[in-house]
Design a protein around this motif. Sequence first.
Motif, PDB file in Angstrom:
ATOM      1  N   GLU A 145      15.825  -1.019  69.709  1.00 17.72           N
ATOM      2  CA  GLU A 145      16.324  -0.304  70.891  1.00 17.72           C
ATOM      3  C   GLU A 145      16.204  -1.179  72.148  1.00 17.72           C
ATOM      4  OE1 GLU A 145      14.770   3.769  71.249  1.00 17.72           O
ATOM      5  OE2 GLU A 145      14.371   3.634  69.087  1.00 17.72           O
ATOM      6  N   ILE A 146      15.150  -2.012  72.166  1.00 16.52           N
ATOM      7  CA  ILE A 146      14.945  -2.921  73.308  1.00 16.52           C
ATOM      8  C   ILE A 146      16.189  -3.762  73.553  1.00 16.52           C
ATOM      9  CG2 ILE A 146      13.646  -4.993  74.041  1.00 16.52           C
ATOM     10  CD1 ILE A 146      11.899  -2.594  74.301  1.00 16.52           C
ATOM     11  N   SER A 147      16.683  -4.360  72.465  1.00 18.56           N
ATOM     12  CA  SER A 147      17.855  -5.236  72.584  1.00 18.56           C
ATOM     13  C   SER A 147      19.065  -4.457  73.078  1.00 18.56           C
ATOM     14  CB  SER A 147      18.175  -5.875  71.233  1.00 18.56           C
ATOM     15  OG  SER A 147      17.074  -6.647  70.811  1.00 18.56           O
ATOM     16  N   ASN A 148      19.208  -3.246  72.614  1.00 14.49           N
ATOM     17  CA  ASN A 148      20.350  -2.427  73.058  1.00 14.49           C
ATOM     18  C   ASN A 148      20.290  -2.179  74.567  1.00 14.49           C
ATOM     19  OD1 ASN A 148      21.133  -2.305  70.417  1.00 14.49           O
ATOM     20  ND2 ASN A 148      20.158  -0.292  70.033  1.00 14.49           N
ATOM     21  N   VAL A 149      19.101  -1.818  75.040  1.00 15.70           N
ATOM     22  CA  VAL A 149      18.959  -1.530  76.468  1.00 15.70           C
ATOM     23  C   VAL A 149      19.288  -2.778  77.293  1.00 15.70           C
ATOM     24  CG1 VAL A 149      17.311  -0.923  78.299  1.00 15.70           C
ATOM     25  CG2 VAL A 149      17.293   0.330  76.124  1.00 15.70           C
TER      26      VAL A 149
END
Lengths: 451, 451
Positions: free
Chosen positions: A5-9
């Motif tokens: 999710e970090i990468s998506n944000v």
Amino acid sequence: MNLSEISNVIEQRKDQYLEQLFTLLRQKSISAQNIGIRDCSRLLKSMMEDIGINTRLIETDGHPVVYGEIIKDPDAFTLLIYGHYDVQPPDPLDEWLSPPFEPTIRNGKIFCRGAGDNKGQLMAQILSIKTYVDTFGELPINIKMVFEGEEESASANLPSFVEQNKELLKADLVYTSDGPMHDSGAPYVLLGVRGILYVELTAKGADWENHSGNKGNIVPNPAWTLIDLLRTMRDKNERVLIEGFYDDICKPTEKEKEIIKELPFDREQVAEKIGYKQLDMDGEAYYHKLTMEPTFNIAGFTSGYGGEGAKTIIPSQATLKMDMRLVVDQDPDDIYKKFCAHVKKHAPDIEVKHLGAMAPSRTPANQEVVDIVTKAVSESFNQKPVLQPSLGGSLPDYVWTKILGLPSVVVPYANFDEANHSPNENIGVENFFDGIKCTCHVIYRLGECAR
Amino acid sequence: MNLSEISNVIEQRKDQYLEQLFTLLRQKSISAQNIGIRDCSRLLKSMMEDIGINTRLIETDGHPVVYGEIIKDPDAFTLLIYGHYDVQPPDPLDEWLSPPFEPTIRNGKIFCRGAGDNKGQLMAQILSIKTYVDTFGELPINIKMVFEGEEESASANLPSFVEQNKELLKADLVYTSDGPMHDSGAPYVLLGVRGILYVELTAKGADWENHSGNKGNIVPNPAWTLIDLLRTMRDKNERVLIEGFYDDICKPTEKEKEIIKELPFDREQVAEKIGYKQLDMDGEAYYHKLTMEPTFNIAGFTSGYGGEGAKTIIPSQATLKMDMRLVVDQDPDDIYKKFCAHVKKHAPDIEVKHLGAMAPSRTPANQEVVDIVTKAVSESFNQKPVLQPSLGGSLPDYVWTKILGLPSVVVPYANFDEANHSPNENIGVENFFDGIKCTCHVIYRLGECAR
């Protein structure tokens, strides 16, 4: 909670994050010339506050430290992040392809003074907090941040700042992102640095240069005086003969020896990079020399005539610049005393000047936090990091390991060709985003283990 | 025949003789820049012919030699007088108080480029012939004169000129007037010079300067390479360790030892002149070192950073300039071979460059001609001359002693503050006239004994 999710944000916020970095880059902060430093410290403070970091400026005898924290629970694991908001002067100006304080993207890189050293990496650390909190709601650990404004001026007031704020700075691990990644492009986890002692020696002969014919054998030659001293200081096998020079050196641990053996080494690539094709050593010797052994380097020797052709003089002065890179647990003050005692004994008329010193540091490789950081970095970059017991160079890392007694790791985010201190300094756009992601991963994994 | 008549004749002709000197001084003759050399050689030839000296220009690979002779009897004693008509460039021009090629008298001195070095002394020698012949009707000995045009360019073609004209230059004594008189104002009789070998050594490390932290212990340091070589070349007692360096040195004769003991020496005055108050030696040691011992001098050592403060580099190159003053019978070619062999053995990667050489010379002090000249000089100046077995410096005196196998004496006529090679070069008006007188006395006394 899922790390992807970090990468998506980050992906969704690229423009916004870049704009925030650009705002910080546009603010000059040249510590050596005291240009824009105050404004930059205030700008940084307000940017950190906008993210929800409790921030204040702490005065020193020089430029202020920007100190920030998010304390979740006083008993929780605390990560202290160190960086610096000051930059080098931009000279020589005419070699810049775009204005030095106007961030400009070319070929996937952001060009600006301070882009790599250190605003891009510092901003990645700040924005990782925002990213983490916005993704997962809250931090799993306490965060403290120390951003100094004098790193490019030898961190003159950092040691006393740390001395005076031991309680405030209590933490479990210090985390620095500065400098370039490994030449191969792989991430780096560095566990320490070599220290340094820099001295200048001056030998004097007559009050002026004399003719080498009419006065040869009569007037003493200060170049020979220095050389005669040097021969008492180091034997032909390069062993330093100053009494006690090697006394406090810690032998590498078994773990460190293992690490050194496993470090990647391409002899030809290294030889090309240093401009010395004849380089003849294997990786183990190379890294042992670079990380576990002190140096006794002549940085400059200047005496008499250095121009074209012949000039028949006896020099009136000889000057030697030496830097000694020190390894744990050599103490630069102690080595300086031993150095001076040696000079006093063998050449009492030679003047010794102390031009600078910094203690070495080394965080033991067999600690759990080292494994955690290494794992997090590995996951984040999807590549095994190069774990090195020490840098060959020097940074004020000892303020954490010696004064605070903490483990300290350095995980650089800049590309290897960041050109720090040079015209066209830069950081890869992706290096910046990778830095945000990597700090998030480190926080995540530290939080996991601290639970 | 009464020697005092000489002084009377000179006294009556002062204006005329000065005007002749001024004519020669006004003619530029800068050998290094090839300015006015040809014109000067022709002017000199015509001035010598006016006096009755058979004169011709003899070409060399460089500037011509002005050769003159008055042969009374091929079997008579022959004095060969040597001098030079070329001068140094006059720079820096703005430091001259009067134009450098317009002879100007101030405070009893003639200021002009070439006044002391060597036109004033050369003209004194020529005019002594005129004075002598006009006073006594004829010369008592044969006179030969060699005035070269390249002395200020290291006498590049003098050795080959002498080699090729051995028959023409046959003589019994060579007489040179160049350089200044003794500091005390006393006249000088010099019996030789030290030779010289000038070399440049270059040690190379990596192709460029490397950072002393990141590359310390990895990249070799060329300054250390040179120093490690130097320690094999000279021990701490200053003895040269190159094999055979001292082999050919002739010990001073008993006569030379006596002379050295008697030389005037004022420790404090010498110490002040060389700018080294701590000077701690007596006259005997001083003159022995200066005239009988070779030197092993570092004229320059240049490597790495020489500016203010600290720079953390490993130099990529180190350069050493060395001059060795040699004493009879050291041969500069032989010493150079031994030097190179030593370097090849101990540091084969160091490059050696030959920058210049000149053999030493020494005329034995126990020869009758030396006594005669000394007596003549003593009478002429009404003061005992300082008899020195050798100059500390170097001149191409070996072309007479080595190539022709002749005794050779140097009797300088210029004042000790002639400022040769510098702005405001000068010769004392009385020094010029004393020079004419002294040469007459020398000719007279040589004629007396040759009778």
